[in-house]
Enzyme design. Structure first.
Site, PDB file in Angstrom:
ATOM      1  N   LYS A  21     107.745 -19.939 -25.390  1.00  0.00           N
ATOM      2  CA  LYS A  21     108.324 -21.245 -25.046  1.00  0.00           C
ATOM      3  C   LYS A  21     109.258 -21.074 -23.849  1.00  0.00           C
ATOM      4  O   LYS A  21     110.022 -20.105 -23.789  1.00  0.00           O
ATOM      5  CB  LYS A  21     109.092 -21.777 -26.262  1.00  0.00           C
ATOM      6  CG  LYS A  21     109.713 -23.154 -26.078  1.00  0.00           C
ATOM      7  CD  LYS A  21     110.421 -23.577 -27.360  1.00  0.00           C
ATOM      8  CE  LYS A  21     111.061 -24.943 -27.240  1.00  0.00           C
ATOM      9  NZ  LYS A  21     111.721 -25.358 -28.502  1.00  0.00           N
ATOM     10  N   SER A  73     110.105 -29.565 -30.343  1.00  0.00           N
ATOM     11  CA  SER A  73     110.018 -29.389 -28.903  1.00  0.00           C
ATOM     12  C   SER A  73     109.089 -28.245 -28.476  1.00  0.00           C
ATOM     13  O   SER A  73     108.771 -28.100 -27.311  1.00  0.00           O
ATOM     14  CB  SER A  73     111.421 -29.137 -28.329  1.00  0.00           C
ATOM     15  OG  SER A  73     112.004 -27.979 -28.907  1.00  0.00           O
ATOM     16  N   SER A 104     111.818 -27.866 -34.539  1.00  0.00           N
ATOM     17  CA  SER A 104     111.023 -27.761 -33.316  1.00  0.00           C
ATOM     18  C   SER A 104     109.924 -26.704 -33.328  1.00  0.00           C
ATOM     19  O   SER A 104     109.131 -26.633 -32.393  1.00  0.00           O
ATOM     20  CB  SER A 104     111.943 -27.511 -32.113  1.00  0.00           C
ATOM     21  OG  SER A 104     112.759 -28.625 -31.893  1.00  0.00           O
TER      22      SER A 104
END
Length: 466
Positions: A74, A149, A173
């Site tokens: 990420k 996210s 997330s």
């Protein structure tokens, strides 16, 4: 036990495939993907690392289990020499000067990073639409959001572009996008994995979390990243979780669920029906199931966002263009700060900064922020009492199915409420695992602090039951 890591490792050792060919195949798939999961490809370094693995195998040298395994990161983790943008305009040209501890441990084990993955800017969102790289598209239905996210990370795993990916979970997330894309996603006990080198969103709940297609792969990656780190004082030493540790579920006698989650008007009727069917299957195996009382979901969401916004306002105050990011010059220093932050932060990030500064401001901090801290203590105490009565808590991951791309941006409140079933476990700092079974967006398994082994054990038990 099912595992892509074990399978690929054996193929490499047996010379059935080369690491270079494997990495090239994954890189090509990432280049051609239409799900908007890629912020930056790490092509040159990945191929160089793959060539070294192939050379070791050719020379008859042993390789570790993770050596040569391609993974994704990420784009909120520092990896020295790579762009680390947080999917934001402000940091779109920022290069990391060092590598996050969790990522370094994977590199030391020989895993090969392929890609920095698309996500909500600074982790602010539940749909991975709040990004300068375009909305992440769901792996199953591209008209739907990928979840947030860590949407790019979950989609890459679901589409087999990476063997596993490293997301970040503050209020759900990792777990929510894992549920939206039918893969496994773990938020470990807070402090089990170092946060050093992870861009801070809300420091009291931020967790490094793996996403993968099997429980075994989650276990392997978790073990590799875990451990005390002098650079993160919240970390602690933890015992390795072995394959044998999660084979037997005999220690799980009682499972709990929060009845107010299931009785909520917000829950989709099909999600509710599927969840109750899963509960019935657990009961049929002789495990006691207990309905538990808990805080209302809107209380959990408001408590979480009060504290998370306060912490993000504090954490992002350093980003003014002086030391990091895209600086926009004006006549005075104050104007420079103002325009730099106004032009480079997204609407959602600005919303959270303004909200955070509001709850911390004089006249509001006692009324709102301190009340939020008090509620967090009550939530933690509630969990402690619950785990005196049950071994594991099971819940839906989300109250409803993934929205269409664009819908969440029109209604931020609806986006916040989609976190209703995940944020409580974040506030309690508990180990929680999404499994791709039971409901359209999976099930969430939670145990008491430091009992990460137990959620993997229960997941293994449910794998063939539901």
């Amino acid at each position: 036990m099912e595992s892509q890591i074990h399978k690929i490792h054996q193929q490499l050792v047996n010379n059935e495939i080369t690491c270079t060919a494997l990495v090239q195949e994954k890189l090509e798939a990432l280049k051609q993907n239409s799900n908007n999961t890629v912020n930056a490809l790490l092509e040159t370094s990945a191929l160089n690392l793959a060539a070294k693995v192939d050379a070791k195998i050719k020379n008859g040298e042993p390789i570790g289990l993770l050596e040569g395994i391609p993974f994704g990161i990420k784009d909120v983790y520092m990896v020295q020499g790579t762009y680390t943008t947080a999917s934001s305009e402000l940091l779109k040209n920022y290069k990391s000067a060092y590598t996050a501890t969790a990522i370094q441990k994977l590199l030391d084990a020989g895993a090969i990073p392929l890609v920095k993955e698309n996500c909500d800017s600074f982790g602010h969102g539940s749909s991975s639409e709040n990004t300068i790289f375009g909305a992440v598209k769901n792996a199953i239905n591209p008209d739907l959001v990928g979840g947030g996210s860590s949407g790019g990370s979950a989609v890459n795993v679901a589409k087999d572009y990476t063997v596993f990916s490293i997301g970040g979970d503050t209020g759900g997330s990792v777990r929510q996008p894992a549920g939206y894309n039918n893969v496994y996603g773990l938020k470990p006990t807070y402090g089990r994995i170092s946060r050093f080198g992870l861009m801070a969103y809300a420091s009291s709940t931020d967790c490094v979390g793996p996403i993968a297609k099997s429980i075994e792969d989650i276990r392997i990656v978790l073990n590799t990243m875990s451990g005390q780190d002098v650079k993160d004082q919240t970390t602690y030493a933890s015992a390795e979780i072995t394959q044998d540790d999660i084979q037997s579920s005999d220690s799980i006698q009682t499972v709990g669920y929060f009845k107010n989650f299931i009785d909520s008007e917000a829950i989709d009727p099909q999600v509710k029906s599927d969840f109750l069917a899963a509960i019935d299957k657990i009961k049929a195996k002789g495990i006691a199931v207990k309905a538990l009382d808990f805080f209302k979901s809107d209380t959990l969401v408001s408590t979480y966002y009060t504290l998370a916004m306060a912490e993000t306002a504090s954490n992002l105050s350093r980003l003014d263009g002086t030391n990091y990011g895209n600086r926009i010059e004006r006549d005075t220093l104050k104007e420079t700060y103002s325009i730099t932050r106004s032009e480079n932060f997204s609407d959602e990030t600005k919303r959270r900064i303004v909200g955070g500064n509001q709850v911390l401001s004089q006249g509001f901090s006692d009324e709102i922020y301190l009340k939020g801290l008090n509620l967090r203590d009550q939530i933690s105490e509630n969990f402690e009492n619950d785990f005196k009565e049950v071994d594991v808590i099971i819940s839906p991951v989300t109250p409803s199915t993934p929205p269409k791309i664009g819908d969440s941006l029109k209604d931020p409140l609806a986006m916040y409420l989609s976190d209703a079933y995940t944020v409580g476990f974040s506030l309690g700092q508990l180990p929680t695992l999404t499994i791709p079974q039971g409901t359209a967006t999976g099930l969430q398994l939670t145990a008491a602090k430091n009992n990460d082994e137990l959620v993997l054990k229960f997941a293994n038990f449910l794998k063939d039951l539901i």
